[in-house]
Design an enzyme around this catalytic site. Structure first.
Site, PDB file in Angstrom:
ATOM      1  N   ARG A 167      28.470  51.465  84.890  1.00 37.87           N
ATOM      2  CA  ARG A 167      28.902  50.480  83.715  1.00 37.87           C
ATOM      3  C   ARG A 167      28.523  49.134  84.579  1.00 37.87           C
ATOM      4  NH1 ARG A 167      32.504  54.588  85.176  1.00 37.87           N
ATOM      5  NH2 ARG A 167      33.262  55.863  83.555  1.00 37.87           N
ATOM      6  N   LYS A 191      36.183  54.150  87.661  1.00 39.73           N
ATOM      7  CA  LYS A 191      37.637  53.789  87.055  1.00 39.73           C
ATOM      8  C   LYS A 191      38.540  54.637  88.020  1.00 39.73           C
ATOM      9  CE  LYS A 191      36.277  53.322  82.118  1.00 39.73           C
ATOM     10  NZ  LYS A 191      36.270  53.894  80.807  1.00 39.73           N
ATOM     11  N   HIS A 260      25.559  48.020  78.669  1.00 41.24           N
ATOM     12  CA  HIS A 260      26.214  49.293  78.287  1.00 41.24           C
ATOM     13  C   HIS A 260      25.153  50.371  77.736  1.00 41.24           C
ATOM     14  CE1 HIS A 260      29.682  51.942  79.422  1.00 41.24           C
ATOM     15  NE2 HIS A 260      29.489  52.398  78.244  1.00 41.24           N
ATOM     16  N   ARG A 263      23.141  52.553  80.072  1.00 43.06           N
ATOM     17  CA  ARG A 263      23.989  53.597  80.637  1.00 43.06           C
ATOM     18  C   ARG A 263      23.761  55.010  79.487  1.00 43.06           C
ATOM     19  NH1 ARG A 263      28.339  55.328  83.663  1.00 43.06           N
ATOM     20  NH2 ARG A 263      30.109  56.660  82.769  1.00 43.06           N
ATOM     21  N   HIS A 286      31.828  60.716  84.911  1.00 42.42           N
ATOM     22  CA  HIS A 286      33.093  61.076  84.005  1.00 42.42           C
ATOM     23  C   HIS A 286      34.093  62.425  84.473  1.00 42.42           C
ATOM     24  CE1 HIS A 286      30.092  60.098  80.388  1.00 42.42           C
ATOM     25  NE2 HIS A 286      30.951  58.893  80.881  1.00 42.42           N
ATOM     26  N   TYR A 295      26.617  62.887  74.493  1.00 41.78           N
ATOM     27  CA  TYR A 295      25.162  62.652  74.366  1.00 41.78           C
ATOM     28  C   TYR A 295      24.385  63.865  73.971  1.00 41.78           C
ATOM     29  CZ  TYR A 295      26.429  58.874  77.489  1.00 41.78           C
ATOM     30  OH  TYR A 295      27.000  57.457  77.673  1.00 41.78           O
TER      31      TYR A 295
END
Length: 329
Positions: A167, A191, A260, A263, A286, A295
């Site tokens: 990111r 994150k 983004h 990514r 993730h 995806y």
């Protein structure tokens, strides 16, 4: 309960104990203040007013945004429960908790049917065009030393985004100590402060990063961040977006490219090369494979295009004359 004071304490807890990033905390604050403002007008936080608030959210925002806002509010009230600022529910109020408020979210059921929003990727030919343009500008004999330094930084940013799928917020937060360019390994803090390690396996990219580090060594040492802006300070998300938009226009690329999207391109192009989705999940950071599976919708469109162009049935000419001939015989 002083809701606004409780919110400030909760955000402090998110920042310093949960170590959430600034963007997440800003989003939490906006969601919670919006909720409290609405409830203050209504007078009480009860099931009827919460349901009315949810109706308002559904009228104003897409499902994904509504889901995030509700999650922010639930997380806040869960925190208040854990801190014993509020009681769990009416049937479980002890004598000690009789004067406490009840968690109002316990009585509200929320269901979401999210629309599938396909991630916008960048075709590999477009990325190749952008990189070719940037390297050609850098190698131009007429370029000044200052502009050559800036273009080197821009190449390093774009190469890193595409090489790692990180990111833009993760890239701008990278510290110099997180890079081991000799081994081609970097540590990414994602994150929730979760760390993951990723290899950069392209020698050209590693050479570019080494040259970039050498050029910007003084600025990097001063504040510790690997990527810097034109003034020598830490590179911001917005500066990176403006830089990519500028080079997209200069390279005469018609599509609007954001950081983004690199990514998305990273994930989509690896899936097209038959890389196991579980590896891609780990590389993207993730928590759930469900997030990565979005995806597969994008690559199914690629599959459709392959079958449309390559399938032998599309090369067959089944003409009316031949059908008539078989019928006569």
């Amino acid at each position: 309960m002083n809701s606004r004071k409780e919110i400030e304490e909760y955000l402090y807890y998110c920042q310093y104990q949960k170590q959430l990033d600034e963007k997440t905390i800003r989003a939490y604050k906006a969601d919670l203040i919006h909720f409290i403002d609405y409830m203050e007008v209504k007078g009480t936080i009860d099931r009827e007013n919460i349901n009315a608030y949810l109706v308002k959210l559904h009228n104003l925002y897409k499902q994904k945004s509504v889901k995030r806002k509700v999650a922010s509010i639930k997380a806040f009230y869960n925190y208040l429960e854990e801190e014993q600022r509020i009681a769990l529910e009416e049937g479980r109020i002890s004598e000690e908790n009789q004067k406490k408020d009840i968690n109002p979210l316990r009585f509200v059921k929320t269901k979401f049917k999210e629309e599938i929003v396909l991630p916008k990727s960048i075709p590999s030919k477009v990325i190749e065009r952008m990189l070719c343009y940037l390297y050609s500008v850098k190698s131009c004999e007429c370029i000044s030393a200052w502009n050559e330094k800036l273009i080197l930084r821009d190449i390093a940013v774009i190469e890193t985004l595409f090489a790692t799928g990180m990111r833009i917020s993760e890239l701008c937060s990278l510290k110099d100590e997180m890079f081991d360019l000799h081994e081609g390994i970097l540590c990414i803090r994602g994150k929730g402060g979760k760390e993951r390690f990723l290899h950069i396996a392209n020698e050209d990219v590693l050479r570019t990063l080494e040259r970039y580090r050498a050029k910007y060594r003084t600025d990097i040492k001063r504040h510790g961040y690997f990527f810097v802006n034109r003034y020598g300070d830490r590179l911001s998300d917005q500066s990176a977006r403006r830089m990519i938009h500028k080079h997209t226009k200069e390279a005469e690329i018609t599509m609007n490219i954001t950081p983004h999207m690199f990514r998305h391109a990273f994930a989509t192009l690896l899936l097209e090369e038959d890389v196991d989705i579980r590896y891609i999940q780990k590389m993207l950071g993730h928590a759930s494979i469900v997030t990565t599976q979005i995806y597969t919708y994008v690559t199914s469109k690629k599959q459709q295009e392959i079958l449309r162009v390559k399938h032998p049935r599309n090369q067959m000419l089944v003409e009316n004359e031949k059908i008539t001939q078989f019928c006569i015989e």
